[in-house]
Motif scaffolding. Structure first.
Motif, mmCIF file in Angstrom:
data_model
loop_
_atom_site.group_PDB
_atom_site.id
_atom_site.type_symbol
_atom_site.label_atom_id
_atom_site.label_comp_id
_atom_site.label_asym_id
_atom_site.label_seq_id
_atom_site.Cartn_x
_atom_site.Cartn_y
_atom_site.Cartn_z
ATOM 1 N N GLY A 60 -37.628 32.407 -26.028
ATOM 2 C CA GLY A 60 -37.830 32.950 -24.696
ATOM 3 C C GLY A 60 -36.963 32.278 -23.661
ATOM 4 N N PHE A 61 -36.727 30.968 -23.823
ATOM 5 C CA PHE A 61 -35.878 30.254 -22.859
ATOM 6 C C PHE A 61 -34.453 30.780 -22.905
ATOM 7 N N VAL A 62 -33.945 31.014 -24.110
ATOM 8 C CA VAL A 62 -32.590 31.547 -24.234
ATOM 9 C C VAL A 62 -32.514 32.955 -23.641
ATOM 10 N N ILE A 63 -33.514 33.769 -23.903
ATOM 11 C CA ILE A 63 -33.509 35.158 -23.400
ATOM 12 C C ILE A 63 -33.549 35.173 -21.877
ATOM 13 N N GLN A 64 -34.416 34.358 -21.260
ATOM 14 C CA GLN A 64 -34.489 34.362 -19.804
ATOM 15 C C GLN A 64 -33.174 33.860 -19.183
ATOM 16 N N ALA A 65 -32.505 32.920 -19.867
ATOM 17 C CA ALA A 65 -31.222 32.433 -19.368
ATOM 18 C C ALA A 65 -30.168 33.539 -19.401
ATOM 19 N N VAL A 66 -30.143 34.304 -20.489
ATOM 20 C CA VAL A 66 -29.177 35.407 -20.597
ATOM 21 C C VAL A 66 -29.467 36.489 -19.561
ATOM 22 N N ILE A 67 -30.748 36.813 -19.358
ATOM 23 C CA ILE A 67 -31.115 37.828 -18.367
ATOM 24 C C ILE A 67 -30.708 37.377 -16.970
ATOM 25 N N ARG A 68 -30.968 36.124 -16.628
ATOM 26 C CA ARG A 68 -30.574 35.619 -15.305
ATOM 27 C C ARG A 68 -29.069 35.635 -15.141
ATOM 28 N N HIS A 69 -28.343 35.437 -16.252
ATOM 29 C CA HIS A 69 -26.882 35.474 -16.181
ATOM 30 C C HIS A 69 -26.377 36.879 -15.838
ATOM 31 N N PHE A 70 -26.912 37.894 -16.507
ATOM 32 C CA PHE A 70 -26.399 39.254 -16.302
ATOM 33 C C PHE A 70 -26.998 39.936 -15.070
ATOM 34 N N VAL A 71 -28.206 39.577 -14.686
ATOM 35 C CA VAL A 71 -28.844 40.252 -13.552
ATOM 36 C C VAL A 71 -28.591 39.511 -12.250
ATOM 37 N N TRP A 72 -28.712 38.194 -12.248
ATOM 38 C CA TRP A 72 -28.560 37.429 -11.015
ATOM 39 C C TRP A 72 -27.282 36.592 -10.988
ATOM 40 N N ASP A 73 -26.387 36.825 -11.934
ATOM 41 C CA ASP A 73 -25.069 36.194 -11.953
ATOM 42 C C ASP A 73 -25.149 34.661 -12.002
ATOM 43 N N VAL A 74 -26.129 34.156 -12.747
ATOM 44 C CA VAL A 74 -26.253 32.713 -12.945
ATOM 45 C C VAL A 74 -25.337 32.301 -14.091
ATOM 46 N N ALA A 75 -24.611 31.215 -13.925
ATOM 47 C CA ALA A 75 -23.740 30.730 -15.000
ATOM 48 C C ALA A 75 -24.577 30.458 -16.249
ATOM 49 N N VAL A 76 -24.204 31.081 -17.350
ATOM 50 C CA VAL A 76 -25.024 30.975 -18.562
ATOM 51 C C VAL A 76 -25.089 29.539 -19.069
ATOM 52 N N TYR A 77 -24.001 28.779 -18.889
ATOM 53 C CA TYR A 77 -24.015 27.387 -19.338
ATOM 54 C C TYR A 77 -24.983 26.549 -18.494
ATOM 55 N N LEU A 119 -39.866 31.694 -11.977
ATOM 56 C CA LEU A 119 -39.850 30.618 -10.983
ATOM 57 C C LEU A 119 -38.426 30.211 -10.632
ATOM 58 N N MET A 120 -37.525 30.223 -11.608
ATOM 59 C CA MET A 120 -36.134 29.875 -11.340
ATOM 60 C C MET A 120 -35.481 30.897 -10.418
ATOM 61 N N VAL A 121 -35.850 32.165 -10.577
ATOM 62 C CA VAL A 121 -35.308 33.203 -9.690
ATOM 63 C C VAL A 121 -35.693 32.919 -8.242
ATOM 64 N N PHE A 122 -36.889 32.372 -8.041
ATOM 65 C CA PHE A 122 -37.364 32.050 -6.697
ATOM 66 C C PHE A 122 -37.065 30.606 -6.304
ATOM 67 N N ASN A 123 -36.184 29.943 -7.056
ATOM 68 C CA ASN A 123 -35.700 28.599 -6.738
ATOM 69 C C ASN A 123 -36.827 27.561 -6.649
ATOM 70 N N VAL A 124 -37.804 27.660 -7.552
ATOM 71 C CA VAL A 124 -38.884 26.688 -7.614
ATOM 72 C C VAL A 124 -38.432 25.498 -8.454
ATOM 73 N N VAL A 125 -38.598 24.294 -7.919
ATOM 74 C CA VAL A 125 -38.160 23.096 -8.641
ATOM 75 C C VAL A 125 -39.265 22.621 -9.584
ATOM 76 N N TYR A 126 -38.928 21.659 -10.453
ATOM 77 C CA TYR A 126 -39.859 21.118 -11.448
ATOM 78 C C TYR A 126 -40.474 22.258 -12.260
ATOM 79 N N THR A 127 -39.629 23.184 -12.645
ATOM 80 C CA THR A 127 -40.086 24.464 -13.180
ATOM 81 C C THR A 127 -40.815 24.331 -14.507
ATOM 82 N N LEU A 128 -40.393 23.430 -15.367
ATOM 83 C CA LEU A 128 -41.039 23.292 -16.673
ATOM 84 C C LEU A 128 -42.528 22.998 -16.520
#
Length: 322
Positions: free
Chosen positions: A214-231, A277-286
């Motif tokens: 799930g962590f990998v999938i959410q990272a890929v989705i944020r990359h393609f939808v919100w233009d977050v660097a995948v690395y 939470l990362m989309v909304f810039n929440v820190v200490y997300t884990l």
């Protein structure tokens, strides 16, 4: 990074541990013992070799406070339920097993948070983590059990209360004084030990698979939808803190499902909440993501319990009327 203890309903006495079949070791005790041993060894190496920045006496104080809170609350609960405390009746071995969860919680809170020269917030987190087991409970499997991950709850509440100047431990402290070889070896050792514990004792491999996938999938989705660097989105997976969280925090057997399918859903759910939470810039997300999912799971148990009681009352009323 914590193992937990369930509590019986009012008036129902229970032994400190459930005796395993003759000749078969108690998997729960082995998991608790290995968790406690692993985190204790990590703290020893952390303060002597790796670069932990908190004063060396702090984990000792945190453990003592954790023991005191655990014994005090268990004594109060036993008095209220008119049963003997669970740390009595089996001598030193019984007390040792009873204190293992609070030992893990205290060391985890101290190791994963940083309050500069302020010890009070860390002790506050230990008290919240240990005390939360006696307050936040739900009817699970026919008895009252706690549903919040103790270490994670203590860290989350402390961050919310002291967040203006309190934070999680800086990731570099886990390898600050290590050379190149040991910077690679440290996470490998943690992964190996965590895999053995979760694969053979806690049986939480499906949960970890769901969490990592799930962590990998959410990272890929944020990359393609919100233009977050995948690395950057996948970067946390390479850190020691993420490895510790995956193998010792999110996989807590006392506050996660037992069936593999439910485990997978739980782990994937934490990853989903993390991404939101990362989309909304929440820190200490884990930590916040795990707290939210554990809270939703506990609320779900209460909803199911109340719905079941409502159906039972309706059936009783119909029977009396008939």
């Amino acid at each position: 990074m914590t193992a937990t203890v369930a509590h019986p309903p009012a008036g129902q006495a229970r032994r400190a541990t459930t005796a395993p079949p003759a000749g078969k070791p108690d998997a729960r005790y082995l998991a608790l013992r290995n968790f406690a041993l692993s985190i204790s060894v990590l703290n020893i190496f952390g303060y002597t070799l790796l670069g932990f920045e908190q004063p060396w006496i702090w984990p000792v104080i945190a453990v003592v406070i954790g023991y005191a809170v655990e014994i005090a609350l268990e004594s109060l609960t036993a008095w209220a339920h008119r049963r003997p405390p669970r740390y009595l009746g089996r001598g030193v071995r019984g007390l040792y097993e009873f204190l293992l969860p609070s030992h893990i919680t205290a060391l985890a809170v101290n190791m994963l948070t940083y309050g500069n020269d302020q010890l009070l917030p860390i002790l506050f987190g230990v008290v919240v983590g240990v005390g939360g087991k006696y307050v936040l409970q739900a009817p699970i499997g026919g008895r009252m059990r706690h549903y919040m991950n103790p270490s994670n709850l203590g860290i989350t509440v402390t961050l919310l209360c002291f967040g203006s100047w309190f934070s999680i431990a800086p990731p570099y402290q886990f390898t600050e004084h290590a050379n190149t070889f040991f910077r690679v070896a440290v996470p490998l050792i943690i992964v190996t030990a965590g895999t053995v514990i979760n694969g053979l004792l806690t049986k939480r491999v499906a949960l970890i698979v769901g969490w990592l996938g799930g962590f990998v999938i959410q990272a890929v989705i944020r990359h393609f939808v919100w233009d977050v660097a995948v690395y950057s989105a996948l970067g946390p997976m390479s850190g020691v803190a993420f490895v510790l969280f995956t193998n010792y925090m999110i996989s807590d057997p006392g506050t996660t499902p037992a069936r593999p399918r439910d485990q997978f859903v739980f782990g994937a759910g934490v990853a989903l909440v993390y991404g939101v939470l990362m989309v909304f810039n929440v820190v200490y997300t884990l930590f916040f993501a795990t707290t939210i999912v554990c809270g939703l799971r506990g609320a779900g148990w209460w909803v199911a319990h109340l719905a079941r009681r409502r159906r039972e009352r309706a059936s009783t009323t119909e029977a009396v009327t008939a």
